[in-house]
Design an enzyme around this catalytic site. Structure first.
Site, short mmCIF file in Angstrom:
data_model
loop_
_atom_site.label_atom_id
_atom_site.label_comp_id
_atom_site.label_asym_id
_atom_site.label_seq_id
_atom_site.Cartn_x
_atom_site.Cartn_y
_atom_site.Cartn_z
N THR A 29 -6.43 -5.82 0.82
CA THR A 29 -5.57 -6.79 1.52
C THR A 29 -5.81 -8.23 1.01
OG1 THR A 29 -7.24 -6.68 3.26
CG2 THR A 29 -5.19 -5.50 3.67
N ASP A 73 2.34 -2.58 8.60
CA ASP A 73 2.22 -1.34 9.36
C ASP A 73 1.98 -1.60 10.84
OD1 ASP A 73 -0.43 -2.14 9.30
OD2 ASP A 73 -1.22 -0.27 8.47
N ARG A 103 -3.09 7.93 3.98
CA ARG A 103 -3.36 8.76 5.16
C ARG A 103 -2.10 9.36 5.78
NH1 ARG A 103 -6.96 3.99 7.72
NH2 ARG A 103 -5.64 2.83 6.26
N GLY A 157 0.82 -1.22 0.00
CA GLY A 157 0.00 0.00 0.00
C GLY A 157 0.85 1.27 0.00
N ASN A 199 40.65 24.05 5.39
CA ASN A 199 40.80 22.81 4.60
C ASN A 199 40.25 22.92 3.18
OD1 ASN A 199 38.18 23.00 5.62
ND2 ASN A 199 37.87 20.80 5.53
N TYR A 200 39.49 23.97 2.91
CA TYR A 200 38.78 24.02 1.63
C TYR A 200 39.21 25.26 0.86
CZ TYR A 200 34.69 23.80 -1.50
OH TYR A 200 33.86 23.71 -2.59
C1 UD1 Z 1 -6.70 -3.48 8.10
C2 UD1 Z 1 -7.86 -4.48 8.23
C3 UD1 Z 1 -8.63 -4.17 9.52
C4 UD1 Z 1 -7.69 -4.23 10.69
C5 UD1 Z 1 -6.49 -3.33 10.51
C6 UD1 Z 1 -5.45 -3.60 11.59
C7 UD1 Z 1 -8.67 -5.14 6.00
C8 UD1 Z 1 -9.72 -4.91 4.98
N1 UD1 Z 1 -8.76 -4.36 7.10
O1 UD1 Z 1 -7.26 -2.19 7.93
O2 UD1 Z 1 -9.70 -5.10 9.70
O3 UD1 Z 1 -8.37 -3.90 11.89
O4 UD1 Z 1 -5.85 -3.57 9.23
O5 UD1 Z 1 -4.42 -2.67 11.57
O6 UD1 Z 1 -7.83 -6.00 5.85
N2 UD1 Z 1 -1.93 -3.44 1.73
C9 UD1 Z 1 -1.44 -4.02 0.59
N3 UD1 Z 1 -2.19 -3.96 -0.56
C10 UD1 Z 1 -3.40 -3.37 -0.58
C11 UD1 Z 1 -3.91 -2.78 0.60
C12 UD1 Z 1 -3.14 -2.83 1.74
O7 UD1 Z 1 -0.34 -4.57 0.57
O8 UD1 Z 1 -4.03 -3.36 -1.67
C13 UD1 Z 1 -1.09 -3.46 2.96
C14 UD1 Z 1 -0.72 -2.07 3.39
O9 UD1 Z 1 0.55 -1.71 2.83
C15 UD1 Z 1 -0.65 -2.20 4.90
C16 UD1 Z 1 -1.58 -3.35 5.22
O10 UD1 Z 1 -1.83 -4.02 4.00
O11 UD1 Z 1 0.64 -2.52 5.36
C17 UD1 Z 1 -2.89 -2.88 5.85
O12 UD1 Z 1 -3.53 -1.97 5.00
P1 UD1 Z 1 -4.33 -0.72 5.57
O13 UD1 Z 1 -4.87 0.03 4.41
O14 UD1 Z 1 -3.50 0.02 6.53
O15 UD1 Z 1 -5.53 -1.45 6.31
P2 UD1 Z 1 -6.42 -0.89 7.50
O16 UD1 Z 1 -7.40 0.07 6.94
O17 UD1 Z 1 -5.58 -0.44 8.60
CA CA Z 2 -3.39 -0.13 8.85
#
Ligand code: UD1
Ligand code: CA
Length: 460
Positions: free
Chosen positions: A78, A102, A15, A11, A385-386
Site C-alpha cells: 500500500t 475494498d 484471497r 491489488g 421467430n427463428y
Molecule cells: C490494509 C492495511 C491494514 C488495514 C486494512 C483495512 C496495510 C499494510 N494494511 O490491510 O492495516 O487494517 O487494510 O482494511 O496498508 N493495494 C494496492 N497495491 C498494493 C497492495 C494493495 O493498490 O500493492 C490496494 C488493494 O487493491 C486494496 C487496498 O490497497 O484495495 C488494501 O490492500 P489489502 O491487501 O486488502 O490490505 P489489507 O491486508 O486488508
Molecule cells: Ca483489505
C-alpha cells in the site's frame, strides 16, 4: 486549498480466489469501486486519483474519466501504491484523503467528517480507526501511555498482547499533501512480506515531530474492508439492510426484508409492496401501487402503477399500468407490455411490444412481435421467430383471437379482428376480419377403434 483523494485499487485480491480484480467485484450487482468513487464524488473532495495495476483496463473501463489514474505495475504494497500518485499530486497544495478500494460501505458523510476533524485539529496526519469485536486481519492501533497513536501493527506481525487490541486501522488516512510523499519515500520494505506498508508513515511522521492523531469512528461497519467472498457477503448484508431500511422509511412495504435485495440505483415509489425472495437490481423503477414478488427478479426494468409481478423474471423490460405478470413468466430483451395485460403461467416474452388489454395467460412464447390491443393468445401459442438463421418479425393487429396451440411462422402479419382456429400453423398473412384455419380436417372412421381399444379391468 483543495482536497484530494487517492484510492488504492491496484491489488489482485488473491484471497478472493476469483479472476476479477477485487475492487471490480460486484456487490448487489454493482462493482465495488463504483460505490467508493460515487461517495467520494459527493464529498468535499475535489479531485480523485485511483491507483490501478492488476487488470487495470478492467477498472479503467468501469471508471472512465471520473478519476485520474496512477499506475502501479508491480504490487509492492500500500505504501508503494501511494507513491505512484506522487507525480500527479506532490506539487499541489492541499489535503489528501487516502482510501482503500475494498471498503464498499464507505459513505460521503464519513469522508467529510474525517476531513473536517483533520482540518479542525490542524493535524499533519490523521489515521481513521474503528473498534471491531473481531479485529482479525486488520492492522492494530498501538497507543502510548498518554492515549495517542504510536504505530500500526499488521495482524500477522502482532504480538499475542497486540492481537487483543480491538482498535483497528480502517485504511483511511488524511494527510497534508507534501508531507505525505516525503513520508512515503522513507518507508522501508518489510522484509518478510516484501512489501512497503503505508501504515509505516505513522512512525515516520511521529519521529519527525509532526502532529499525528487517530480518529476513532463509531459507525464502524461503514469502514469494513473486504478481502474474500465471505467478507463480501457481510458487506452485501449491511448494504442490503441500509437500502431496504431507507425504502421502508419512504413508505415501501417490504415483507421479510432479509430475503429482499434491492440494488443501489433502484427507484421505488411509496405504496409499493415487495414480497419475500425478491431481487430488484440495475436501474429499475417501480411505481406506486405495484406488488412485486414473491420469488421474483427484476433487472433494469420499469414497472408502472398497480402492476403485479409474481414468481417471475423481468429483465430490461417495461410493464405498463394494471398489468399482471406471472406466476412463472419471463420478460426479457426489451419486452414492453401494455396496460391491463395478463402475462401468465409459463409465458415468455422477448423483444416484443403488446398493446393494451392483451392476454397470454398460459404457456406461450412471444418473440420479436408487435401486437395491437385486446389480443388473446391461447394456451400454447407460439410466434415462430427463428428459422435457424434469422430472427423474423410477427405483426398482430387489434382484437385478434389466437386459438390454442397456434404456430405463427414469422415473418407473418395478422390483420385486425382476425380469428385463428386452435391448432393452426399459420404461414401466410391473414387479412383483417378473416377466420384462419390452418390444420388438417378431422376424419372419424366408424367403429375403427373398437379393434384397437379393449375395455380394461380397472380394479387392478
Ligand atoms: C490494509 C492495511 C491494514 C488495514 C486494512 C483495512 C496495510 C499494510 N494494511 O490491510 O492495516 O487494517 O487494510 O482494511 O496498508 N493495494 C494496492 N497495491 C498494493 C497492495 C494493495 O493498490 O500493492 C490496494 C488493494 O487493491 C486494496 C487496498 O490497497 O484495495 C488494501 O490492500 P489489502 O491487501 O486488502 O490490505 P489489507 O491486508 O486488508
Ligand atoms: Ca483489505
Amino acid at each position: 486549498m483543495k482536497n484530494y483523494a487517492i484510492v488504492l485499487a491496484a491489488g489482485k485480491g488473491t484471497r478472493m480466489k476469483t479472476e476479477l480484480p477485487k475492487c471490480a467485484f460486484p456487490i448487489l450487482k454493482k462493482p465495488m469501486i463504483e460505490y467508493i468513487v460515487e461517495n467520494i464524488e459527493t464529498s468535499v473532495v475535489d479531485e480523485i486519483i485511483c491507483v490501478v495495476g492488476y487488470k487495470k483496463e478492467y477498472l479503467q473501463d468501469l471508471l472512465k474519466d471520473r478519476v485520474e489514474y496512477a499506475f502501479q505495475d508491480e504490487q509492492l504494497g500500500t505504501g508503494h501504491a501511494v507513491g505512484k500518485a506522487a507525480d500527479l499530486l506532490k506539487d499541489k497544495k492541499g489535503t489528501t484523503v487516502i482510501l482503500l478500494g475494498d471498503m464498499p460501505l464507505i459513505n460521503s458523510k464519513v469522508i467529510n467528517k474525517v476531513i473536517s476533524y483533520h482540518t479542525d485539529k490542524m493535524n499533519d496526519l490523521t489515521v481513521v480507526t474503528a473498534e471491531f469485536e473481531n479485529p482479525k486481519g486488520y492492522g492494530r492501533i498501538v497507543r502510548n501511555e498518554y492515549g495517542s497513536i504510536e504505530k500500526i501493527v499488521e495482524h500477522k506481525d502482532c504480538t499475542k498482547a497486540q492481537k487483543t487490541i480491538k482498535e483497528i486501522n480502517t485504511g483511511i488516512y488524511i494527510v497534508d499533501n507534501s508531507l505525505l510523499f516525503e513520508a512515503v519515500e522513507k518507508i522501508k520494505i518489510n522484509e518478510q512480506k516484501g512489501e512497503y506498508y503505508l501504515t509505516d508513515i505513522v512512525e515516520i511522521m511521529k519521529k519527525e515531530d509532526y502532529k499525528v492523531d487517530a480518529f476513532l469512528l463509531w459507525d464502524s461497519p461503514k469502514v469494513m474492508g473486504v478481502n474474500d467472498l465471505y467478507t463480501i457477503s457481510h458487506a452485501e448484508k449491511h448494504l442490503r439492510n441500509d437500502i431496504n431500511k431507507s425504502h421502508m422509511l419512504n413508505g415501501v412495504s417490504i415483507i421479510n426484508p432479509e430475503t429482499v435485495t434491492i440494488g443501489h440505483s433502484v427507484v421505488i415509489e411509496e405504496g409499493v409492496i415487495i414480497n419475500p425472495n425478491t431481487f430488484i437490481t440495475g436501474d429499475s423503477v417501480i411505481k406506486k401501487g405495484a406488488i412485486i414478488g414473491p420469488n421474483t427478479e427484476i433487472h433494469s426494468s420499469i414497472i408502472h402503477k398497480n402492476v403485479s409481478v409474481k414468481h417471475s423474471l423481468v429483465y430490461d423490460s417495461e410493464v405498463f399500468d394494471n398489468t399482471t405478470i406471472g406466476p412463472f413468466a419471463h420478460l426479457r430483451d426489451g419486452a414492453v407490455i401494455g396496460k391491463n395485460n395478463r402475462v401468465g403461467n409459463f409465458v415468455e416474452v422477448k423483444n416484443s411490444k403488446t398493446g393494451n388489454g392483451t392476454k397470454a395467460a398460459h404457456l406461450a412464447y412471444i418473440g420479436d412481435t408487435v401486437t395491437g390491443s385486446r389480443v388473446n393468445f391461447g394456451c400454447g401459442s407460439i410466434t415462430v421467430n427463428y428459422d435457424g438463421i434469422n430472427k423474423n418479425k410477427t405483426i398482430i393487429g387489434d382484437d385478434v383471437f389466437i386459438g390454442c396451440n397456434t404456430n405463427l411462422i414469422a415473418p407473418v402479419e395478422i390483420g385486425n379482428r382476425v380469428f385463428i382456429a386452435a391448432g393452426s400453423t399459420v404461414t401466410k398473412d391473414v387479412p383483417e376480419g378473416a377466420l384462419a384455419i390452418a390444420r388438417n380436417k378431422q376424419i372419424n372412421k366408424a367403429d375403427y377403434a373398437k379393434n384397437l381399444i379393449r375395455p380394461k379391468d380397472d380394479t387392478k
